[in-house]
Enzyme design. Structure first.
Site, short mmCIF file in Angstrom:
data_model
loop_
_atom_site.label_atom_id
_atom_site.label_comp_id
_atom_site.label_asym_id
_atom_site.label_seq_id
_atom_site.Cartn_x
_atom_site.Cartn_y
_atom_site.Cartn_z
N HIS A 28 -8.35 -1.29 0.40
CA HIS A 28 -7.42 -2.42 0.21
C HIS A 28 -8.28 -3.63 -0.11
O HIS A 28 -9.27 -3.86 0.57
CB HIS A 28 -6.67 -2.75 1.50
CG HIS A 28 -5.97 -1.60 2.14
ND1 HIS A 28 -4.61 -1.44 2.09
CD2 HIS A 28 -6.44 -0.57 2.86
CE1 HIS A 28 -4.27 -0.36 2.77
NE2 HIS A 28 -5.36 0.19 3.25
N ASP A 46 -2.84 -8.08 -4.89
CA ASP A 46 -3.19 -6.91 -4.12
C ASP A 46 -3.73 -5.82 -5.05
O ASP A 46 -3.30 -5.71 -6.19
CB ASP A 46 -1.93 -6.39 -3.43
CG ASP A 46 -2.24 -5.51 -2.24
OD1 ASP A 46 -3.42 -5.39 -1.88
OD2 ASP A 46 -1.29 -4.94 -1.68
N ARG A 75 7.82 -10.84 4.96
CA ARG A 75 7.58 -10.54 6.38
C ARG A 75 8.36 -11.56 7.19
O ARG A 75 8.35 -12.74 6.87
CB ARG A 75 6.09 -10.66 6.72
CG ARG A 75 5.24 -9.65 6.00
CD ARG A 75 3.78 -9.78 6.34
NE ARG A 75 3.00 -8.87 5.52
CZ ARG A 75 1.66 -8.82 5.48
NH1 ARG A 75 0.97 -9.65 6.25
NH2 ARG A 75 1.04 -7.97 4.71
N GLN A 96 1.09 -11.13 -3.22
CA GLN A 96 -0.34 -10.92 -3.05
C GLN A 96 -0.99 -10.56 -4.37
O GLN A 96 -0.38 -9.94 -5.23
CB GLN A 96 -0.58 -9.76 -2.08
CG GLN A 96 -0.12 -10.04 -0.67
CD GLN A 96 -0.23 -8.80 0.20
OE1 GLN A 96 0.16 -7.72 -0.20
NE2 GLN A 96 -0.77 -8.98 1.39
N CYS A 111 0.79 -1.24 0.00
CA CYS A 111 0.00 0.00 0.00
C CYS A 111 0.82 1.29 0.00
O CYS A 111 0.51 2.19 -0.79
CB CYS A 111 -1.02 0.01 1.12
SG CYS A 111 -0.93 -1.31 2.29
#
Length: 653
Positions: A522, A394, A374, A392, A345
């Site tokens: 999101h 995303d 992560r 992702q 993001c």
RNA sequence: GCUGCCGUAGCUCAGUGGUAGAGCACUCCCUUGGUAAGGGAGAGGUCGACAGUUCAAUCCUGUCCGGCAGCACCA
């Protein structure tokens, strides 16, 4: 004595003296019901046969034929029986809690030495002895102080803490005994230990668990058991577990040669050609869907300076979980500190922030197959389902507040279409609303929640409310799908975010010519490709639909005289866009069929003298022992159509 | 991260205080076989890493790394 009106399941109402117990009610109905009764449901609550009924209520008497209460009681009493068995074997062990869970129960113990698998056998044996004693169950209501004194004297510190934790709201403190063994328990219970089937339970495992679920507390030893009404049901459950183990994506991943992982990169996937084929096929599909769905695709950097993470707030909250990359830059006074991006993001806002945005640009749907890292705790890693490096599907939708509702509805339809294409026909929507600790005005929360709720309604779907579980700045939706063996996975998400645009100063010029703050939505369908592919593998037990299968067709020769024709067929299939390979090894057809079946190849074409002579193929489907003989051209066109991804197949139709 | 268990050939697993074994897979040979394992031979291992105990460690002890189960975590 005053009367008590009890309403029975058939609607009839009978009067009893106040304080009558379900056992007495059962006895008043029939001798056989008195014998068969195990508990009652009084006013919707599971009620012990021995508890007096204080007021008018509905009542039904439960017997062993009533699955839900029967299993509840069996599992519950087995927890007590197990705790007694443990204390009889090791009197110094302290007991804590032992609730009923899905398929069984667990009980947490405090003991210095660990329980071993051999101990489990000993405990099971002792439990069977206790069951055979048929000790009657007795409960008494005690005062808080008496219970505390009792447990202090008995040297059960955890029980003292539990008694103290029982809220003072008139809830009785019930003491429970069978034989000489005592526990603290709110019940209800069976009448004696012999009612528990001695051949329908099994102790499964022992593991650590924190006292009261808090990692700062002492770690206890938890023993898990499963229990059913009879031996057959237990066997069926154990067989089901074996089935689930057969689907394990880690095992199938090895057998189908999809990927591997190794020490040097814990929690990260080395994709082999077969696995990468699934990955890219899925990604190609998502890319087409997103393009059709009005998204633009972007790509942003992996390694980003800490200053951006400081601005976004991630540095403060998630620093521990980020991979840090330090670089000695020649002209810098000190080392430059970067982080591998843990999410996309903040970078997406950077792309948004390039140039001035007009209200005419909104909604702007910006997608990225964003590669994130992560640093997950080591104990959390699980195959490719929980990893440290993942990608992702995303996207962030930049929009005005009044566009949230439409965008949300639009996304739900999008996700629904994706899930059904991938073999998941149903999903559940969890609607997480404002938490206690939150920012923003009540009016703003009202508007955001209404937008999501109206969006769900517009799609004609139902949802489950998850009160208080929203983010601190906005509500969200989580999407849960159910797989082929009934497991539930949360994959999709839709989250409203007024916060990050604020922090990273995203704006657009409105109709009024002034700067405004956009909302950011999101959203993801699959979540991460890694995890979703794991779910796909387990859902299909490795037998992926043709369009996703990495190896779609194997053309196997029966005799080496067929080799040329086998190569020709393979070439034709490959030219038609299929993933086909020739198997002309010096092995018998039985061997080839077995091997390709084990590695889950959906279609095997066997080619012998006959097929060469007739220019046909003998087709065998995975999991089917029958074969069909078809003309070569017919097979090529049939398989080509069948192998089309669902979105392209729909376009064709 | 915590507790427990585990780490031996590509895979599944035996085994031992005196530097290792099986089945499958692999390579070669024989076999050309019609839908879930044809036969034979061969090759293959720093026994997770590092320290310690010992005349001698894959085996015993410790530390670390990784895996598994559960717990805790999951922006």
């Amino acid at each position: 004595m005053a009367d008590l009106s009890l309403t029975f399941p058939d609607g009839s109402v009978r009067k009893f003296p106040v304080g009558t117990t379900p056992a007495q009610v059962a006895a008043s109905i029939s001798k056989s019901l008195e014998k068969a009764a195990i508990s009652a449901t009084v006013g919707g609550q599971h009620w012990d046969l021995a508890w007096p009924i204080p007021m008018d209520a509905t009542i039904s008497i439960n017997t062993m034929k009533d699955d839900e209460p029967a299993l509840e009681l069996i599992r519950h009493d087995l927890a007590h029986i197990m705790a007694r068995a443990v204390q009889e074997l090791w009197p110094d062990v302290k007991v804590t809690i032992g609730p009923v869970i899905e398929n069984g129960w667990y009980y947490d113990f405090a003991r210095d030495e660990p329980f071993t698998p051999d101990d489990l056998g000993a405990i099971e044996k002792k439990m069977k002895e206790i069951i055979n004693l048929r000790d009657p169950v007795r409960t008494e209501v005690w005062s808080r102080q008496d219970a505390i004194d009792f447990y202090e004297k008995a040297g059960e510190p955890f029980k003292v803490e539990l008694v103290n934790a029982i809220p003072d709201d008139g809830q009785p403190i019930r003491m429970y005994w069978h034989g000489d063994w005592q526990d603290l328990c709110r019940g209800p219970h069976l009448q004696h230990t012999g009612q528990v089937p001695s051949d329908a339970f099994k102790l499964m495992s022992v593991a650590g668990a924190y006292w009261r679920g808090d990692h700062r507390n002492q770690q206890l030893q938890r023993i898990y058991g499963v229990a059913f009404k009879n031996r057959e049901a237990l066997k069926a459950h154990l067989t089901m577990l074996e089935e689930a183990a057969k689907r394990d994506h880690r095992k199938l991943g090895r057998e189908m040669d999809l990927f591997h992982m190794q020490e040097e990169a814990p929690g990260q996937v080395f994709w082999h050609p077969n696995g990468w084929s699934i990955y890219t096929t899925l990604q190609d599909y998502m890319r087409r869907k997103q393009r059709a769905g009005g998204y633009v695709e972007i790509n942003t950097p992996q390694v980003v300076n800490r200053s951006l993470w400081e601005k976004s707030g991630h540095w403060a909250n998630y620093r521990e979980n980020m991979f840090i990359v330090e670089v000695d830059e020649e002209h810098a006074r000190e080392k430059t500190i970067n982080a591998l991006k843990p999410m996309n993001c903040p970078c997406h806002v950077q792309v948004y922030n390039q140039g001035l945005k007009s209200y005419r640009d909104l909604p702007l749907r910006m997608a990225e197959f964003g590669s994130c890292n992560r640093y997950e705790p080591s104990g959390a890693l699980h195959g490719i389902m929980r990893v440290r490096g993942f990608t992702q599907d995303d996207a962030h939708i930049f929009c005005r507040e009044d566009q949230i509702e439409t965008e949300c509805a639009r996304f739900i339809e999008f996700l629904s279409s994706v899930y059904s294409d991938l073999g998941f026909d149903d999903f559940e929507i969890m609607f997480a609303t404002r938490p206690e600790k939150r920012v923003g005005t009540e009016e703003s929360w009202d508007r955001m929640e209404a937008a999501l709720e109206n969006a769900i309604k517009a799609t004609g779907r139902s949802y489950t409310l998850d009160p208080g579980e929203g983010a601190f700045y906005a509500p969200k939706l989580d999407f849960k799908l159910t797989d082929a063996i009934g497991r539930v996975w949360q994959c999709g998400t839709f989250q409203v975010d007024p916060n990050l645009p604020e922090r990273l100063d995203a704006t657009y010029i409105g109709e009024d010519g002034a700067k405004h703050r956009p909302y950011m939505l999101h959203r993801a369908c699959l979540g991460s490709f890694e995890r979703f592919i794991g779910i796909l593998i387990e859902n299909w037990a490795g037998k992926l639909p043709l369009w996703l299968a990495p190896r779609q067709v194997v053309v196997a020769s029966i005799v080496s005289d067929a080799d040329d024709y086998v190569q020709e067929i393979t070439r034709k299939l490959t030219d038609a866009g299929l993933r086909a390979e020739a198997d002309v090894r010096n092995e018998k057809i039985n061997y080839k069929v077995r091997e390709h079946s084990l590695t889950k190849v959906p279609v095997i074409l066997a080619i012998g003298q006959r097929e060469v002579a007739e220019r046909t193929v003998s087709l065998r489907r995975l999991g089917d022992t029958r074969t069909r003989t078809l003309a070569l051209d017919e097979v090529v066109s049939m398989l080509r159509t069948e192998a089309l991804p669902p979105d392209l197949a729909a376009d064709r139709a």
